[in-house]
Design an enzyme around this catalytic site. Sequence first.
Site, mmCIF file in Angstrom:
data_model
loop_
_atom_site.group_PDB
_atom_site.id
_atom_site.type_symbol
_atom_site.label_atom_id
_atom_site.label_comp_id
_atom_site.label_asym_id
_atom_site.label_seq_id
_atom_site.Cartn_x
_atom_site.Cartn_y
_atom_site.Cartn_z
ATOM 1 N N TYR A 3 -9.173 -11.303 -6.922
ATOM 2 C CA TYR A 3 -8.119 -11.384 -7.827
ATOM 3 C C TYR A 3 -8.225 -12.546 -8.849
ATOM 4 O O TYR A 3 -7.755 -12.416 -9.905
ATOM 5 C CB TYR A 3 -6.770 -11.226 -7.449
ATOM 6 C CG TYR A 3 -6.535 -10.002 -6.521
ATOM 7 C CD1 TYR A 3 -6.706 -8.520 -7.194
ATOM 8 C CD2 TYR A 3 -6.361 -10.099 -5.315
ATOM 9 C CE1 TYR A 3 -6.453 -7.597 -6.561
ATOM 10 C CE2 TYR A 3 -6.042 -8.718 -4.368
ATOM 11 C CZ TYR A 3 -6.209 -7.579 -5.168
ATOM 12 O OH TYR A 3 -6.195 -6.506 -4.466
ATOM 13 N N ARG A 7 -1.129 -2.336 -6.716
ATOM 14 C CA ARG A 7 -1.254 -3.699 -5.764
ATOM 15 C C ARG A 7 -2.320 -4.458 -6.478
ATOM 16 O O ARG A 7 -2.018 -5.712 -6.739
ATOM 17 C CB ARG A 7 -1.835 -3.015 -4.430
ATOM 18 C CG ARG A 7 -2.151 -4.025 -3.317
ATOM 19 C CD ARG A 7 -2.547 -3.357 -2.179
ATOM 20 N NE ARG A 7 -3.168 -4.094 -1.168
ATOM 21 C CZ ARG A 7 -2.413 -4.893 -0.304
ATOM 22 N NH1 ARG A 7 -1.082 -4.831 -0.352
ATOM 23 N NH2 ARG A 7 -2.993 -5.476 0.736
ATOM 24 N N LYS A 26 -1.402 -3.001 8.153
ATOM 25 C CA LYS A 26 -2.505 -2.425 9.192
ATOM 26 C C LYS A 26 -2.134 -3.286 10.647
ATOM 27 O O LYS A 26 -2.084 -4.104 10.776
ATOM 28 C CB LYS A 26 -3.906 -2.912 8.549
ATOM 29 C CG LYS A 26 -4.283 -2.049 7.313
ATOM 30 C CD LYS A 26 -5.668 -2.524 6.843
ATOM 31 C CE LYS A 26 -5.913 -1.740 5.550
ATOM 32 N NZ LYS A 26 -7.414 -1.999 5.136
ATOM 33 N N ARG A 31 1.019 -1.167 -0.068
ATOM 34 C CA ARG A 31 -0.036 0.054 -0.017
ATOM 35 C C ARG A 31 1.014 1.247 0.105
ATOM 36 O O ARG A 31 2.083 1.234 0.498
ATOM 37 C CB ARG A 31 -0.900 0.023 1.327
ATOM 38 C CG ARG A 31 -1.938 -1.243 1.320
ATOM 39 C CD ARG A 31 -2.486 -1.112 2.705
ATOM 40 N NE ARG A 31 -3.382 -2.338 2.885
ATOM 41 C CZ ARG A 31 -3.150 -3.290 3.313
ATOM 42 N NH1 ARG A 31 -1.842 -3.673 3.956
ATOM 43 N NH2 ARG A 31 -3.934 -4.539 3.539
ATOM 44 N N HIS A 76 -3.261 1.752 -5.448
ATOM 45 C CA HIS A 76 -3.797 0.367 -5.315
ATOM 46 C C HIS A 76 -4.193 -0.370 -6.544
ATOM 47 O O HIS A 76 -4.045 -1.487 -6.597
ATOM 48 C CB HIS A 76 -5.196 0.684 -4.574
ATOM 49 C CG HIS A 76 -5.457 0.075 -3.153
ATOM 50 N ND1 HIS A 76 -4.537 0.435 -2.201
ATOM 51 C CD2 HIS A 76 -6.004 -0.981 -2.695
ATOM 52 C CE1 HIS A 76 -4.861 -0.089 -1.079
ATOM 53 N NE2 HIS A 76 -5.778 -0.972 -1.413
ATOM 54 N N HIS A 95 -3.304 -9.752 3.717
ATOM 55 C CA HIS A 95 -4.756 -9.890 3.934
ATOM 56 C C HIS A 95 -4.995 -10.858 4.907
ATOM 57 O O HIS A 95 -4.394 -11.891 5.036
ATOM 58 C CB HIS A 95 -5.400 -10.570 2.689
ATOM 59 C CG HIS A 95 -5.503 -9.404 1.340
ATOM 60 N ND1 HIS A 95 -5.684 -9.962 0.180
ATOM 61 C CD2 HIS A 95 -5.247 -8.288 1.457
ATOM 62 C CE1 HIS A 95 -5.694 -8.723 -0.471
ATOM 63 N NE2 HIS A 95 -5.614 -7.791 0.169
#
Length: 324
Positions: free
Chosen positions: A305, A273, A197, A173, A270, A296
């Site tokens: 994806y 990404r 995150k 990110r 993104h 993730h």
Amino acid sequence: MVLTGRPILGDMPIIPKKPLRPRPPAAATISKSYLESFVSYVAGECHLAENSVAAYRRDTKRFFQWLEARPVTALSIRDLADYVAWLHEQKLNPTSIARHIASLKVFFRYLQLEGVLVESPAELLGSQKLWERVPKVLTTAQVTRMFEMPRSGDHCWRRDRALLELLYATGCRASELSNLKLNDLHLNEGFCICRGKGDKQRMVPLGAKAAAAVTTYLEKERGSLASQVASPPEWVLLSYRGRRLRRERIWELLKRYALRAGAPPEIGPHTMRHSFATHMLAGGADLRQVQEMLGHASIATTQIYTHVDPARLKAVHAKFHPRG
């Protein structure tokens, strides 16, 4: 003699005045206190990353903007459904609406923890389906062309080439790349450490071309940028003033080079990404491996994806369908 008629004022008992009760605080004041205490909760007790805390603050402020003077404790599921409809009227994309709903649920759980609410009507809200928005992906030719766009006449062009290579090579990110430190780089070993995150760390491989672009930038350009500040900066990507390259600036740079390359104008970090993940899966990478590299928490997020690349879908159909 008994007097009749109106009583004499002086004979009436004097009743002491009752002290005035303080007025209850306005709903707006209560809402503001809820907002600030909630932000302190997610930052201090949940130990979320700075960007996640900022997102919760923005989402909750928007909720209170819709709420206006109504008490938050009196809301029903019908009211909250109206809030979601209002979000649609604000022309937010499905992903943003899904995040707002998730933030609202966390906020109402916080109110339950504080004893403000017994039950949370927000739990009855259905989440927006992320599959409604298929991410935009660049072709490998478009990505390669973008790498050629930073030219020697551009200011900090070596840094910008390293930036583009890192975005595509790692799938990071923009915020993760902005906070990438020199100690996180392991160019000889071919990997770097990304902090995602919740400050979760993950190891992401670096290809030879990306490592070469970063090495060139470190050797020929970063030193002059770092000399603009008194103490040596710890971040990999620096601004022309020697400070950490902000994620907003990463957006601006990517937009500039996308425009030069003739890529779609709506792409952002993104998109790189998404392209990283899609191209990895199209090349035969395992879904679990891509999930780990992207950071993730759920593989369901990574599975989107598999729906992006038509060539991959055709290959899977041909391989596994009895009449493929």
